[in-house]
Design an enzyme around this catalytic site. Structure first.
Site, PDB file in Angstrom:
ATOM      1  N   ARG A   1       0.842  -1.200   0.000  1.00  0.00           N
ATOM      2  CA  ARG A   1       0.000   0.000   0.000  1.00  0.00           C
ATOM      3  C   ARG A   1       0.874   1.246   0.000  1.00  0.00           C
ATOM      4  NH1 ARG A   1      -4.869   1.408   4.240  1.00  0.00           N
ATOM      5  NH2 ARG A   1      -3.196   1.236   5.801  1.00  0.00           N
TER       6      ARG A   1
ATOM      7  N   ASP B   1      -4.039   3.611  14.348  1.00  0.00           N
ATOM      8  CA  ASP B   1      -3.209   4.106  13.262  1.00  0.00           C
ATOM      9  C   ASP B   1      -3.738   5.472  12.833  1.00  0.00           C
ATOM     10  OD1 ASP B   1      -5.462   3.616  11.713  1.00  0.00           O
ATOM     11  OD2 ASP B   1      -4.514   2.128  10.426  1.00  0.00           O
TER      12      ASP B   1
END
Length: 545
Positions: free
Chosen positions: A165, A446
């Site tokens: 990613r 996160d």
């Protein structure tokens, strides 16, 4: 700093010199420059289009399925590419940053795939980005084994399939400029990985596979597809070798799922429910809509109406076009020192994974290797084949109003405010210090989860709401008071965090809750701090607050 000279390309930091020497070859930098010079103007125009769209939402124009692409949605004949090698069965995917230990543990976890993350679970210091690239290159070539503290880390014979990613379209890479313009973080991450490892992956029976984050429009998917076509041609790979799974994690993208798949159809490997960013986007895109106020973060579950509608539409859309409909992340992590609390947490994971597999998802995400067994058992029991593409969910009908529903049971509580403040402060301080994911209250936080805390605090202040269990009015000064009370605990939450980084976090949150409109991304706002630490001149930074 790289010693290779390519006209127009400048590296402005001497951080991680060994990684720079290995990665910044003449060929790699020429490829990066070619991508930048071909596609940067389009990226900037698409970012401007996001701003234009937000102004329309602010003026009261409701989100809806685009009229101009009705024919794409209604045409039944087109399908996406068949699953690439290693992507037919994705029942459990583990995700995490790209440090060497994490890469080995994730690849060895028993999960089907590993999403190596340069985005929300990574703080994009130059060292993190470059060393992460080296780690992935070495893992692909089975050269990543190492020993530390008397413990050996060694890849198993059949590790998880690798998916990468890159950063989202909104983020620049300020430590590298081309023709005096910072390169896109997305293009940088993609280019360095693709140039060094695409052919090696194909040679080993797989391919260069990507997760594509934060998109808000099908034209942004078209840009990725154009980059894929260009890149395959550039290095001589057959068209259709690359695969990209798109995270549907913004509210506008939920109205354009079919269009996004259509743009990437020759390179698509499906869509993913990026649940935490989606909640963040739901609030942010509807920032001018008082009716879109949400309660405590814990109350915004996958079963509330707007989230349930989004899940059902994603599964139906993907299976209609014969690609994977991936589930999302359960944020719970194992609690080693409290068996009872751990069982409660793992029961939540089981319920979440059972909901996903019975809804028709083809796989799910986990954040910790020890959760693989739980997720795997549930998917093995309820998904006997490699996927559920056959489950067309033809009964599903989702209207725009369903995706915009604000019927979310819950309250704004004092505890919810305290948790949001603590999470936002702790994560921001950790991120500025180079750590992109932190455990807190037995959840893995996160950037996406931290963004929810920031945007909720802003929203509650903006509309002068009351705390349901105390009656207090939520003002900027009220949040300030909680910030000051919680601030001394941040060093306990994030071990080794720097005092200066805690101060940055405090000042940032206080400034955010006072803004007329919230910033687009905390990562964009704070990138300048990382650039300064990496020795980048001020003219290549954006404002840090």
């Amino acid at each position: 700093m790289s010693n290779v000279t390519v006209p127009g390309v400048k590296v402005h930091s001497n951080v991680a010199p060994k990684a720079q020497a290995e990665l910044f070859t003449e060929g790699a930098l020429k490829f990066l420059a070619a991508l930048h010079r071909t596609f940067e103007t389009t990226r900037q125009s698409l970012l401007t289009a996001r701003e234009d769209a937000q102004r329309r939402y602010d003026s009261g124009v409701a989100l809806d399925f685009p009229a101009e692409t009705k024919a794409v949605r209604e045409e039944p004949s087109w399908q996406c590419a068949p699953p690439a090698p290693g992507l037919e069965d994705r029942r459990v995917e583990i995700t995490g940053p790209t440090d060497r230990k994490m890469v080995i543990n994730a690849l060895n976890s028993g999960a089907k795939t590993f999403m190596a993350d340069f985005e929300d679970s990574s703080s994009p210091t130059f060292a993190n980005m470059l060393n992460g690239q080296v780690n992935l290159r070495d893992a692909i070539r089975r050269q990543i084994d190492f020993e530390t503290g008397g413990k050996k880390y060694k890849l198993v014979e059949n590790p998880a399939v690798l998916i990468v990613r890159p950063r989202g379209w909104h983020l620049d890479e300020p430590r590298v400029t081309i023709d005096n313009i910072p390169v896109s973080g997305s293009i940088f991450d993609f280019a360095i990985f693709f140039y060094h490892s695409a052919k090696e992956l194909v040679k080993r029976g797989f391919g260069p596979y990507f997760y594509l984050p934060k998109m808000e429009h099908y034209l942004e998917a078209r840009l990725w597809n154009d980059i894929f076509v260009f890149s395959q041609s550039y290095i001589g790979l057959p068209q259709g070798t690359i695969r990209g799974t798109v995270l549907i994690e913004t509210l506008p993208a939920a109205f354009q799922m079919e269009e996004i798949l259509f743009e990437l159809r020759n390179h698509s490997s499906g869509l993913n429910c990026g649940r935490w960013d989606y909640i963040f986007s739901f609030i942010k895109k509807r920032r001018a809509d008082r009716s879109a106020v949400l309660p405590d973060r814990k109350d915004v579950t996958m079963t509330v109406p707007f989230m349930d509608a989004y899940v059902r539409l994603l599964i139906k859309t993907c299976h209609k076009r014969k690609v994977a409909a991936m589930g999302g992340m359960s944020a719970q992590i194992p609690i080693k020192d409290d068996p009872k609390a751990n069982e409660v947490a793992m029961a939540k994971v089981r319920a979440d994974k059972l909901r996903e597999v019975t809804a028709g998802h083809d796989g799910t995400w986990i954040a910790h290797p020890l959760i693989n067994t739980i997720a795997r058992e549930i998917f093995d029991q309820h998904m006997l084949g490699p996927n559920q593409y056959y489950n067309l969910r033809s009964e599903v009908q989702v209207a725009a109003a369903d995706l915009l529903s604000t019927k979310v049971p819950g309250q704004i509580t004092l505890e919810g405010i305290k948790e949001n403040v603590a999470t936002c402060l702790a994560y921001t301080a950790a991120w500025v210090g180079g750590n992109g994911c932190i455990p807190f209250n037995y959840l893995m936080e996160d950037a996406a989860t931290a963004e929810i805390t920031r945007i909720q605090l802003w929203q509650w202040v903006k509309y002068g709401l009351r705390v349901d269990d105390t009656g207090d009015v939520i003002t900027a000064e009220y949040i300030d008071d909680h910030i000051e009370k919680i601030l001394p605990t941040i060093k306990d939450i994030v071990k080794g965090v720097n005092e200066g980084d805690v101060k940055i976090a405090k000042e940032y949150l206080k400034s955010q809750i006072r803004r007329t409109w919230p910033s687009e991304f905390l990562t964009s706002d704070l990138m300048g701090h990382l650039a300064v630490k990496d020795g980048v001149a001020a003219r290549f930074q954006k404002s840090v607050l």
